[in-house]
Motif scaffolding. Structure first.
Motif, PDB file in Angstrom:
ATOM      1  N   GLN A  60       0.879  -1.198  -0.055  1.00 40.26           N
ATOM      2  CA  GLN A  60       0.006   0.060   0.145  1.00 40.26           C
ATOM      3  C   GLN A  60       0.803   1.182   0.097  1.00 40.26           C
ATOM      4  O   GLN A  60       0.326   2.417  -0.539  1.00 40.26           O
ATOM      5  CB  GLN A  60      -1.119   0.015   1.224  1.00 40.26           C
ATOM      6  N   ALA A  61       2.102   1.054   0.591  1.00 38.90           N
ATOM      7  CA  ALA A  61       2.838   2.268   0.712  1.00 38.90           C
ATOM      8  C   ALA A  61       3.591   2.423  -0.761  1.00 38.90           C
ATOM      9  O   ALA A  61       4.527   3.369  -0.986  1.00 38.90           O
ATOM     10  CB  ALA A  61       3.661   2.296   1.700  1.00 38.90           C
ATOM     11  N   GLY A  62       3.485   1.442  -1.628  1.00 37.18           N
ATOM     12  CA  GLY A  62       4.270   1.632  -2.887  1.00 37.18           C
ATOM     13  C   GLY A  62       5.482   0.953  -2.879  1.00 37.18           C
ATOM     14  O   GLY A  62       6.298   0.842  -3.871  1.00 37.18           O
ATOM     15  N   ALA A  63       6.094   0.342  -1.980  1.00 34.53           N
ATOM     16  CA  ALA A  63       7.429  -0.321  -1.944  1.00 34.53           C
ATOM     17  C   ALA A  63       7.126  -1.803  -2.373  1.00 34.53           C
ATOM     18  O   ALA A  63       6.191  -2.462  -2.345  1.00 34.53           O
ATOM     19  CB  ALA A  63       7.842  -0.630  -0.373  1.00 34.53           C
ATOM     20  N   PRO A  64       8.215  -2.270  -3.258  1.00 35.52           N
ATOM     21  CA  PRO A  64       7.954  -3.496  -3.808  1.00 35.52           C
ATOM     22  C   PRO A  64       8.150  -4.602  -2.800  1.00 35.52           C
ATOM     23  O   PRO A  64       9.091  -4.608  -1.863  1.00 35.52           O
ATOM     24  CB  PRO A  64       9.522  -3.342  -4.810  1.00 35.52           C
ATOM     25  N   GLU A  65       7.421  -5.624  -2.996  1.00 36.73           N
ATOM     26  CA  GLU A  65       7.306  -6.685  -2.260  1.00 36.73           C
ATOM     27  C   GLU A  65       7.774  -7.994  -2.666  1.00 36.73           C
ATOM     28  O   GLU A  65       8.595  -8.788  -2.285  1.00 36.73           O
ATOM     29  CB  GLU A  65       5.698  -7.073  -1.581  1.00 36.73           C
ATOM     30  N   THR A  66       7.486  -8.222  -4.025  1.00 35.51           N
ATOM     31  CA  THR A  66       7.922  -9.273  -4.873  1.00 35.51           C
ATOM     32  C   THR A  66       8.285  -8.669  -6.153  1.00 35.51           C
ATOM     33  O   THR A  66       7.557  -8.076  -6.792  1.00 35.51           O
ATOM     34  CB  THR A  66       6.857 -10.377  -4.681  1.00 35.51           C
ATOM     35  N   THR A  67       9.305  -9.435  -6.884  1.00 38.69           N
ATOM     36  CA  THR A  67       9.556  -9.325  -7.963  1.00 38.69           C
ATOM     37  C   THR A  67       9.577 -10.485  -8.872  1.00 38.69           C
ATOM     38  O   THR A  67      10.142 -11.473  -8.505  1.00 38.69           O
ATOM     39  CB  THR A  67      11.065  -8.520  -8.296  1.00 38.69           C
ATOM     40  N   ILE A  68       9.184 -10.728 -10.108  1.00 40.55           N
ATOM     41  CA  ILE A  68       8.855 -12.031 -10.752  1.00 40.55           C
ATOM     42  C   ILE A  68       9.387 -11.847 -12.191  1.00 40.55           C
ATOM     43  O   ILE A  68       8.887 -11.028 -12.815  1.00 40.55           O
ATOM     44  CB  ILE A  68       7.465 -12.261 -10.669  1.00 40.55           C
ATOM     45  N   PRO A  69      10.401 -12.350 -12.416  1.00 32.81           N
ATOM     46  CA  PRO A  69      11.094 -12.365 -14.006  1.00 32.81           C
ATOM     47  C   PRO A  69       9.939 -12.971 -14.770  1.00 32.81           C
ATOM     48  O   PRO A  69       9.546 -14.079 -14.287  1.00 32.81           O
ATOM     49  CB  PRO A  69      12.433 -13.006 -13.780  1.00 32.81           C
ATOM     50  N   ILE A  70      10.032 -12.490 -16.047  1.00 33.67           N
ATOM     51  CA  ILE A  70       8.999 -13.243 -16.965  1.00 33.67           C
ATOM     52  C   ILE A  70       9.774 -12.979 -18.277  1.00 33.67           C
ATOM     53  O   ILE A  70      10.449 -12.250 -18.714  1.00 33.67           O
ATOM     54  CB  ILE A  70       7.505 -12.492 -17.081  1.00 33.67           C
TER      55      ILE A  70
END
Length: 477
Positions: A249-259
Motif C-alpha cells: 500500500q505504501a508503494g514499496a516493492p514486495e515481490t519481483t517476478i522475472p518473465i
C-alpha cells in the motif's frame, strides 16, 4: 439516430432465440474444484464478447459484446454497438439489458452496475429493476462491499441502497480529468491510481491516493508498461517488459517476478494467485497448455488456450474466454476446472471450420484486439480504431517480421509488422511493445498491450495498413 439503431437491435435480438444449452453445469459435490480446466461447458452462443465479469457466487456472468447494425452514416456501412447481457450457468438463461458497458457486481452479488445507453448514466440493478441512475464524471468506479464508490466532478461519492453520501471533496490538482487521466481503483476500493499521459513524452506521470483522505502522491516506475491493482485487497502490480512487481500500500516493492519477453500475465481465482502464460495463437481453443503459477507460490494449471477476456470464476470452478470464429468474430467459451477430469480433454470443437473461416475470401488480417470498432477509416483518419480494455493484448494481424517497435510523438508506443507482398500493419497508442524489431511473429501472437500513449482519448488501438507504402483499409486486407 442511436435510439432508432438501439430499437432495431433490441427487436433483432428478441426474435432470435438463444440456442439451447445441453448439459449445463449443476452443483455436484463429487466434482472437486481443481487445477485442470479441461471440461467444456455447453452454453448458449454469445458472439464477439470482449468483457466478462463473474458474479461472486461463480454461477453468473455479465458479458459485453459487440453487434453489427447497418448504418448509412458510418464509413463502414455499419456500427458496432456494445450490448450487455447476463448468462446464468445453472439455467442457461440469457438476460438482455440493451446497450451497456463496464459491468461490475457488488460483493454480495445482490447488485450489478453498468454504464447504460451512450454512457449517460451509471445504472445499479438488483436483478428485477433499476435502483439508481448515477452521474459520475469518470467512467471508472468500484464496489466496496455493497457500496459503490465513484468520482463526480470534484468529489468522491459513495452509493448504497440506504444513502448517497459524499466521501470527500478533492482539491483541484487532485481531480482526475477524463479522458486525459486514466483511473484505476484498488480491489477493496481503499486506494486508486491516476495516470496522466502526454502526447510528446513516453513516460506518463503516475500518482496514488487514498479514497477517504489525502492528496495525490507521485510515484515513479521508470520503464513500466502499465499498472493494475490486484482484484482483491490493495496490492499494486507493475508490469515491465520482462518482469512483474507486486507493491504494498505504501508503494514499496514486495515481490519481483522475472518473465519472458512477450509472456502474458493474468490473475487466478479471486486474485489469490498470479499466473504467467506464453503467447496465444489466432486459432485459440485447439489445445491445452500448462500455465505457471508464479505467486504467492509456484505451481501449474492446465488451461485451454483461449483468447480475449480470460478469467476465472471467483471460486475457481470455471474458466472463460473466447475463440476466433472468423477474422473479426469470436465466441464465448466456458470450461469447468476439476481435480480429476472425466474422460478425454475436450478442446473447442469445429476447429477445422474456424480455421477455414480465418482464410476464406481475399483477406488474411485478423482484428488485433477483442473489441468493437469505434472509428472507421475516413477522410482525416488513416486507420481503424478498435476499443479495448486497458492492458489487454494486441496481436499481430498476420505473420510477418517486426519492422519497428518503440515510441513516436502523438502515436505513442507503436509496433509495425511487415507482411508478405509489400503489406505492412502498424498498431499505435499501446502501453508498450512485447516484441523487438527484427523478430518474426505469427498471426494472432501478442505484440503489445493496450494503453493510452500518445495523442488519444481512451484505451484503444489505432490500426493502420500500408500496401507498397500507400495507406489502405486493413478491413479489406
Amino acid at each position: 439516430m442511436r435510439g432508432i439503431l438501439g430499437l432495431a437491435l433490441a427487436l433483432s435480438l428478441a426474435v432470435v432465440p438463444a440456442p439451447a444449452a445441453a448439459a449445463l453445469p449443476t452443483e455436484d459435490a463429487s466434482r472437486a474444484i481443481g487445477p485442470s480446466c479441461v471440461e467444456r461447458v455447453a452454453i448458449p452462443t454469445l458472439d464477439n464478447v470482449f468483457d466478462i465479469e463473474w458474479s461472486p457466487d461463480g454461477w453468473r456472468l455479465a458479458v459485453v459484446r459487440y453487434v453489427r447494425v447497418a448504418s448509412g452514416e458510418h464509413a463502414g456501412g455499419y456500427l458496432e454497438l456494445e450490448v450487455l447481457e447476463t448468462l446464468d450457468l445453472r439455467t442457461g438463461q440469457v438476460r438482455f439489458f440493451g446497450e451497456g458497458t463496464r459491468p461490475a457486481w457488488s460483493a454480495s452479488g445482490r447488485y450489478m452496475s453498468y454504464w447504460g445507453f451512450e454512457a449517460d448514466y451509471l445504472k445499479v440493478d438488483d436483478g428485477e429493476k433499476t435502483l439508481a441512475d448515477l452521474t459520475p464524471t469518470n467512467p471508472e468506479y468500484r464496489w466496496s462491499g455493497d457500496s459503490l464508490v465513484y468520482f463526480e466532478r470534484s468529489t468522491i461519492r459513495e452509493w448504497s441502497v440506504d444513502e448517497l453520501r459524499t466521501v470527500r471533496k478533492l482539491d483541484f490538482a487532485d481531480i482526475p480529468h477524463h479522458p486525459a487521466d486514466q483511473v484505476h481503483w484498488s480491489g477493496d476500493g481503499s486506494r486508486y491510481t491516476v495516470t496522466r499521459y502526454d502526447a510528446e513524452r513516453p513516460e506518463p506521470e503516475r500518482f496514488v491516493a487514498y479514497t477517504e483522505a489525502g492528496s495525490l502522491e507521485a510515484v515513479s516506475f521508470p520503464g513500466a508498461m502499465h499498472t493494475e491493482w490486484r482484484p482483491s485487497g490493495a496490492q499494486l502490480l507493475v508490469r515491465y517488459p520482462t518482469r512483474l512487481e507486486l507493491r504494498d500500500q505504501a508503494g514499496a516493492p514486495e515481490t519481483t517476478i522475472p518473465i519472458a519477453a512477450g509472456a502474458m500475465h493474468q490473475w487466478g481465482p479471486d486474485g489469490k494467485t498470479l499466473l504467467v502464460r506464453g503467447p496465444a495463437t489466432a486459432a485459440g481453443g485447439d489445445a491445452f497448455e500448462e500455465v505457471q503459477v508464479v505467486w504467492p507460490s509456484a505451481g501449474t494449471l492446465t488451461l485451454p488456450n483461449l483468447l480475449g477476456p480470460r478469467s476465472f470464476s471467483p471460486d475457481g470452478r470455471f474458466y472463460s474466454g473466447t475463440v476466433r470464429t472468423g477474422r473479426h468474430q469470436s465466441r464465448l467459451e466456458v470450461y469447468r476446472c476439476v481435480l480429476l477430469p472425466r474422460g478425454e480433454r475436450e478442446p473447442v470443437p469445429d476447429l477445422a471450420a474456424r480455421a477455414a473461416r480465418l482464410d476464406e475470401g481475399t483477406g488474411r488480417l485478423v482484428r488485433p484486439v477483442q473489441g468493437p470498432i469505434s472509428q472507421f477509416m475516413e477522410r482525416g483518419h488513416t486507420g481503424i480504431d478498435v476499443a479495448a480494455a486497458f492492458g489487454s493484448e494486441v496481436v499481430a494481424a498476420d505473420d510477418g517480421v517486426v519492422r519497428a517497435a518503440g515510441w513516436i510523438a502523438n502515436g505513442g508506443y507503436r509496433v509495425c509488422v511487415g507482411h508478405a507482398a509489400g503489406l505492412e500493419t502498424c498498431y499505435f497508442h499501446t502501453a508498450g511493445p512485447l516484441v523487438r524489431a527484427g523478430e518474426r511473429v505469427r498471426r494472432g501472437q501478442p505484440i503489445a498491450l493496450v494503453g493510452m500513449s500518445g495523442l488519444t482519448r481512451g484505451p484503444h488501438v489505432h490500426w493502420e495498413a500500408r500496401f507498397l507504402g500507400r495507406i489502405v483499409d486493413p478491413l479489406l486486407r
